[in-house]
Design an enzyme around this catalytic site. Structure first.
Site, PDB file in Angstrom:
ATOM      1  N   GLU A 125       0.860  -1.176   0.000  1.00  0.00           N
ATOM      2  CA  GLU A 125       0.000   0.000   0.000  1.00  0.00           C
ATOM      3  C   GLU A 125       0.900   1.231   0.000  1.00  0.00           C
ATOM      4  OE1 GLU A 125      -4.256  -0.918   1.843  1.00  0.00           O
ATOM      5  OE2 GLU A 125      -2.762  -0.587   3.370  1.00  0.00           O
ATOM      6  N   HIS A 246      -8.679  10.276   3.139  1.00  0.00           N
ATOM      7  CA  HIS A 246      -8.359   9.190   2.209  1.00  0.00           C
ATOM      8  C   HIS A 246      -8.550   9.717   0.793  1.00  0.00           C
ATOM      9  CE1 HIS A 246      -8.099   5.400   0.191  1.00  0.00           C
ATOM     10  NE2 HIS A 246      -7.742   4.834   1.319  1.00  0.00           N
ATOM     11  N   ARG A 295      -0.473   9.049   1.547  1.00  0.00           N
ATOM     12  CA  ARG A 295      -1.840   9.515   1.289  1.00  0.00           C
ATOM     13  C   ARG A 295      -1.982  11.017   1.183  1.00  0.00           C
ATOM     14  NH1 ARG A 295      -5.242   5.223   4.902  1.00  0.00           N
ATOM     15  NH2 ARG A 295      -4.799   3.553   3.454  1.00  0.00           N
ATOM     16  N   HIS A 356     -10.799  10.383   7.000  1.00  0.00           N
ATOM     17  CA  HIS A 356     -10.614   8.949   7.115  1.00  0.00           C
ATOM     18  C   HIS A 356     -10.053   8.514   8.468  1.00  0.00           C
ATOM     19  CE1 HIS A 356     -10.050   4.899   5.781  1.00  0.00           C
ATOM     20  NE2 HIS A 356      -8.737   4.948   5.810  1.00  0.00           N
ATOM     21  N   ARG A 392      -0.592   9.086   9.099  1.00  0.00           N
ATOM     22  CA  ARG A 392      -0.539   7.636   9.332  1.00  0.00           C
ATOM     23  C   ARG A 392      -0.091   6.887   8.080  1.00  0.00           C
ATOM     24  NH1 ARG A 392      -5.205   3.341   8.876  1.00  0.00           N
ATOM     25  NH2 ARG A 392      -5.736   4.690   7.155  1.00  0.00           N
TER      26      ARG A 392
END
Ligand SMILES: Cc1cc2nc3c(=O)[nH]c(=O)nc-3n(C[C@H](O)[C@H](O)[C@H](O)COP(=O)(O)OP(=O)(O)OC[C@H]3O[C@@H](n4cnc5c(N)ncnc54)[C@H](O)[C@@H]3O)c2cc1C
Length: 538
Positions: A125, A246, A295, A356, A392
């Protein structure tokens, strides 16, 4: 406790050793582990057991389980995503405890996807330089973890589970040590209405605060209650300004409110492309990892492209996967898209960023999940353990919930074994003396969400944050407070969290991680490589 929600006095009382607020990965893991240590425990949860963010998690859980991967490499990727604000010791705990914590989760009953040799399949990811994300049911990882944990807690007759119960405030003893909670049970029978659970320790595992914004991936229960409780109790709360948006949430129209379907990062991990309306892959050349950049970088690039083109969304193109891969690898996402009239097998998916994950929360130490109020612990998304810093890293949050929940349980077990977990006597004078916070009307929830998305969302500036702060202040009507109810307590919690978040975002005059200030576009380590901690100095 300096403040409390306006609520009737408790009409019933019960007691236990450890009261756990919330039933996601964090809360249920604490409960299972304190039970193993022979302590009594009660789990209190606002709706039904599996009604938190955990069951919605799609991508997976990150841990250095693969060949050639090491906790050190996981640490490095986490530190990079955290943009200079991670607590390195906390990250070290996360990545070192992580692999065994996942193995213990498998022992509890969680079934991860395996290859033909019986090894856990690992994917990649954003921000991860290795394949280290374990997943279950393709894209139904959280649902499988929650299923396994719920089955385990339900199999323990000694563990008391109280559903449909909204925890209101912390109770303390004469020394200021946590001594229980007040709560409102939405039910009938002996424990209907406002009551109190007396306990030797209190664990907050109440999840995130995505509902502070108008569009979010978080379920309706994620109203930041634990952070609001901690603020009222005088516990330190930190890093609230770091809300991860997100980048790829299914766009359902400009007026969509509340929880929106997520299109997991794992879809990009498997090779889907982000494109604009002309089919141009705009992430290529912006970052070495292109669509798999951290992100915040992807979310900002999407917003920038949307602004340049006057578009309401961008597209995620995974048509080249073919029907079979969509059906096997991403069955949940495929079903969610099709339910909204979009078929990812034949057309690109319209996506945009939505709130998110809260990187900040109730401040804890990095070894035991202890907050600054003795006897009050926090883990999972409500906590700020320091592992996420300013942003994060994908799939680190399920792991954080797991690892720090185990650590809290171990701390409680050690205290109990040493005879240092005595019963507490609630200081009723302090509870009565705490200032009642006037309640906001239920209808203010939508107004709070709109103000926050308009001025404190992905893009922020001094002007936008001042407007949001002013709008929030205008929603309080101390002269005509609303009556106590689940809706007014939740609206008041949302308001307290939103106000604290906006104040922190206004103070932080720089751009870092997922905090993006249009008027301060650069990272400013000289002034801001530090945390903003509530209560703010007067
Ligand atoms: C759509 C989506 C996808 C995600 N994907 C991933 C992923 O792939 N990997 C990953 O690592 N993370 C992912 N995350 C983030 C991750 O799921 C969460 O951070 C994590 O599950 C939080 O766990 P938790 O136990 O802290 O809280 P939750 O699972 O949210 O549980 C909180 C609990 O507290 C209860 N509660 C709240 N307030 C009160 C109150 N006042 N009184 C009583 N009970 C209360 C709630 O009802 C709930 O039971 C995702 C999140 C979402 C929303």
């Amino acid at each position: 406790m300096s403040h409390r929600l306006t609520a009737p006095a408790p009409g019933w009382t019960t007691s236990t050793d450890v009261v756990v607020v919330g039933s996601g990965v964090a809360g249920l893991t604490v409960a299972l582990n304190v039970r193993k240590a022979g302590l009594r425990a009660m789990v209190v949860t606002k709706a039904v057991l599996d009604e938190g963010s955990t069951r919605w998690a799609q991508g997976g859980i990150a841990a250095a389980l693969g060949e050639g991967d090491t906790p050190e490499q996981h640490l490095q990727d986490t530190l990079v995503a955290g943009a200079g604000l991670c607590d390195e010791e906390a990250v070290r705990v996360l990545v070192t405890d992580g692999p065994d914590a996942v193995r213990r989760l498998i022992e509890v009953g969680a079934e991860f996807d395996l290859d033909e040799d019986g090894e856990i399949v690992l994917t990649r990811e954003g921000g991860h330089h290795r394949r280290r994300i374990a997943h279950a049911g393709g894209d139904a990882t959280g649902a499988e973890i929650e299923r396994a944990l719920v089955a385990a807690v339900e199999a323990d007759p000694g563990l008391e589970l109280i559903e449909h119960a909204l925890v209101l405030d912390l109770l303390t003893d004469a020394e200021g040590h946590a001594a229980g909670v007040t709560l409102h049970v939405m039910g009938e029978g002996q424990r209907d209405g406002v009551g109190a659970i007396l306990a030797r320790a209190v664990v907050l595992a109440s999840g995130g605060m995505g509902q502070v914004f108008s569009a979010t991936t978080n379920p309706a229960v994620s109203t930041g209650d634990g952070v609001a409780l901690a603020l009222r109790a005088g516990a330190e709360v930190t890093d609230l300004e770091f809300v991860q948006f997100h980048p790829t949430v299914l766009f359902l129209g400009p007026d969509a409110l509340g929880q929106q379907p997520l299109v997991s990062e794992a879809v990009r991990g498997e090779g889907a492309h982000l494109v604009d309306a002309d089919g141009v892959r705009f992430m290529v050349g912006q970052h070495e990892l292109a669509e798999l950049a951290p992100r915040d970088i992807v979310a900002k690039a999407i917003i920038r492209r949307m602004q340049e083109q006057g578009a309401q969304h961008m597209y995620l193109d995974g048509r080249h996967f073919g029907a079979e891969m969509w059906e096997h690898r991403f069955p949940t996402i495929l079903a969610a898209c099709r339910a909204h009239g979009i078929d990812p097998v034949t057309e690109p998916i319209p996506v945009y960023p939505a709130a998110h994950h809260a990187s900040g929360g109730v401040r804890t130490d990095h070894l035991h999940g202890r907050t600054t109020v003795p006897g009050l612990y926090a883990c999972g998304e409500v906590a700020c353990t320091g592992v996420h810093g300013a942003n994060r890293l994908a799939s680190n949050s399920l792991l954080e919930g797991l690892v720090f929940a185990e650590r809290i349980a171990a701390d409680l077990a050690a205290l109990a074994a040493a005879g240092r977990l005595p019963a507490r006597t609630v200081n009723t004078d302090a509870a009565t003396a705490a200032t009642p916070v006037p309640l906001l009307a239920a209808g203010t929830r939508g107004a709070i969400q709109q103000l926050m998305s308009a001025g404190a969302g992905v893009i922020r500036s001094a002007a936008s944050l001042a407007a949001t702060g002013k709008g929030l202040a205008g929603l309080t009507d101390a002269a005509a407070p609303a009556s106590p109810s689940v809706e007014t307590w939740e609206a008041t919690n949302l308001h307290q969290v939103a106000t604290a978040l906006t104040a922190a975002a206004a103070l932080r005059e720089e751009t870092r991680g997922c905090h993006w200030r249009e008027d301060f576009p650069d990272r400013d380590d000289a002034h801001w490589r530090r945390h903003i901690v509530h209560p703010l100095p007067a």
